[in-house]
Design a protein around this motif. Structure first.
Motif, short mmCIF file in Angstrom:
data_model
loop_
_atom_site.label_atom_id
_atom_site.label_comp_id
_atom_site.label_asym_id
_atom_site.label_seq_id
_atom_site.Cartn_x
_atom_site.Cartn_y
_atom_site.Cartn_z
N UNK A 72 0.86 -1.18 0.00
CA UNK A 72 0.00 0.00 0.00
C UNK A 72 0.90 1.24 0.00
N UNK A 73 0.31 2.38 -0.30
CA UNK A 73 1.03 3.64 -0.18
C UNK A 73 0.27 4.50 0.82
N UNK A 74 0.87 4.70 1.98
CA UNK A 74 0.26 5.48 3.06
C UNK A 74 0.75 6.92 2.99
N UNK A 75 -0.16 7.87 3.19
CA UNK A 75 0.16 9.29 3.03
C UNK A 75 -0.51 10.10 4.14
N UNK A 76 0.22 11.10 4.62
CA UNK A 76 -0.37 12.12 5.49
C UNK A 76 -0.48 13.39 4.65
N UNK A 77 -1.70 13.91 4.57
CA UNK A 77 -1.96 15.14 3.83
C UNK A 77 -2.27 16.25 4.80
N UNK A 78 -1.91 17.45 4.44
CA UNK A 78 -2.14 18.60 5.31
C UNK A 78 -2.71 19.75 4.50
N UNK A 79 -3.60 20.50 5.12
CA UNK A 79 -4.15 21.68 4.49
C UNK A 79 -5.43 22.12 5.18
N UNK A 80 -5.92 23.24 4.76
CA UNK A 80 -7.17 23.75 5.30
C UNK A 80 -8.30 22.79 4.97
N UNK A 81 -9.00 22.34 6.00
CA UNK A 81 -10.15 21.43 5.83
C UNK A 81 -9.76 20.14 5.09
N UNK A 82 -8.55 19.64 5.37
CA UNK A 82 -7.99 18.50 4.63
C UNK A 82 -8.86 17.26 4.68
N UNK A 83 -9.50 16.98 5.80
CA UNK A 83 -10.32 15.77 5.91
C UNK A 83 -11.52 15.86 4.98
N UNK A 84 -12.23 16.95 5.06
CA UNK A 84 -13.42 17.14 4.22
C UNK A 84 -13.05 17.14 2.73
N UNK A 85 -12.02 17.87 2.38
CA UNK A 85 -11.60 17.95 0.97
C UNK A 85 -11.19 16.58 0.46
N UNK A 86 -10.39 15.85 1.24
CA UNK A 86 -9.94 14.54 0.77
C UNK A 86 -11.11 13.58 0.62
N UNK A 139 6.50 15.51 8.42
CA UNK A 139 7.30 16.72 8.30
C UNK A 139 6.48 18.00 8.41
N UNK A 140 7.11 19.01 8.98
CA UNK A 140 6.59 20.37 9.01
C UNK A 140 7.42 21.18 8.03
N UNK A 141 6.79 21.83 7.07
CA UNK A 141 7.52 22.70 6.16
C UNK A 141 6.55 23.67 5.52
N UNK A 142 7.07 24.76 5.04
CA UNK A 142 6.27 25.79 4.38
C UNK A 142 6.46 25.69 2.87
N UNK A 143 5.39 25.95 2.16
CA UNK A 143 5.44 26.08 0.70
C UNK A 143 5.08 27.52 0.35
N UNK A 144 5.72 28.08 -0.63
CA UNK A 144 5.40 29.45 -1.01
C UNK A 144 3.96 29.57 -1.50
N UNK A 145 3.42 28.51 -2.04
CA UNK A 145 2.05 28.51 -2.58
C UNK A 145 0.99 28.55 -1.47
N UNK A 146 1.37 28.18 -0.23
CA UNK A 146 0.39 28.11 0.85
C UNK A 146 -0.33 29.43 1.09
N UNK A 147 0.34 30.53 0.87
CA UNK A 147 -0.30 31.85 1.06
C UNK A 147 -1.44 32.08 0.06
N UNK A 148 -1.44 31.34 -1.03
CA UNK A 148 -2.43 31.52 -2.07
C UNK A 148 -3.59 30.54 -1.97
N UNK A 149 -3.49 29.60 -1.04
CA UNK A 149 -4.55 28.59 -0.91
C UNK A 149 -5.47 28.91 0.24
#
Length: 149
Positions: A72-86, A139-149
């Motif tokens: 399997x491929x296990x993934x942790x996703x992060x973002x605003x309202x990540x559970x609902x969106x996924x 991991x904790x990290x910033x993406x430059x695109x995060x300000x636009x999402x």
């Protein structure tokens, strides 16, 4: 809404069909960030813990057997309202009821082999992330695109 994390797993049928990249791409295109990812075989013990809420149901052994049948491929996703969106991207559990455009609607065939798993609540996301990943693997990290999402 604040950023949250969720757990998603491409199941053995999705891996065998070569869908990992296409599936992960959908989450990234929607703006969710990958915080962790792991290609792995699930042990029967881990599978039983993962599906413990279904332990008394007649299909429990089939769930465990299927999820341990291949990698399997296990993934942790992060973002605003990540559970609902996924969950919206994943679609209904039964691919026959999942709309076209969702992962299960586009790639799933039968309910028992529906390509992907996704946490359905903050509590299940926290529990599942803890089952599949050590804290230092997320991991904790910033993406430059995060300000636009």
């Amino acid at each position: 809404m604040t950023s949250e994390r969720t757990f998603v797993m491409v199941k053995p049928d999705g891996v065998q069909r070569g869908l990992v990249g296409r599936i992960v791409q959908r989450f990234e295109e929607k703006g969710l960030k990958i915080a962790a990812g792991k290609f792995m075989h699930i042990s029967p013990e881990l599978a039983q813990k993962h599906y413990e809420e279904h332990q008394e149901k007649p299909f429990f052994n089939d769930l465990v057997g299927f999820i341990t049948s291949g990698p399997v491929f296990a993934v942790v996703l992060e973002g605003q309202d990540a559970i609902h969106i996924s969950r919206l991207l994943i679609g209904k559990t039964d691919p026959k009821e999942a709309p076209a455009g969702t992962i299960r609607g586009d790639y799933g065939h039968v309910k028992e082999k529906n390509v992907i798993h996704g946490s359905d609540s903050l509590e299940s996301a926290d529990r599942e992330i803890g089952l599949f990943f050590k804290p230092e693997e997320v991991l904790e990290y910033e993406r430059s695109i995060d300000a636009w999402l």
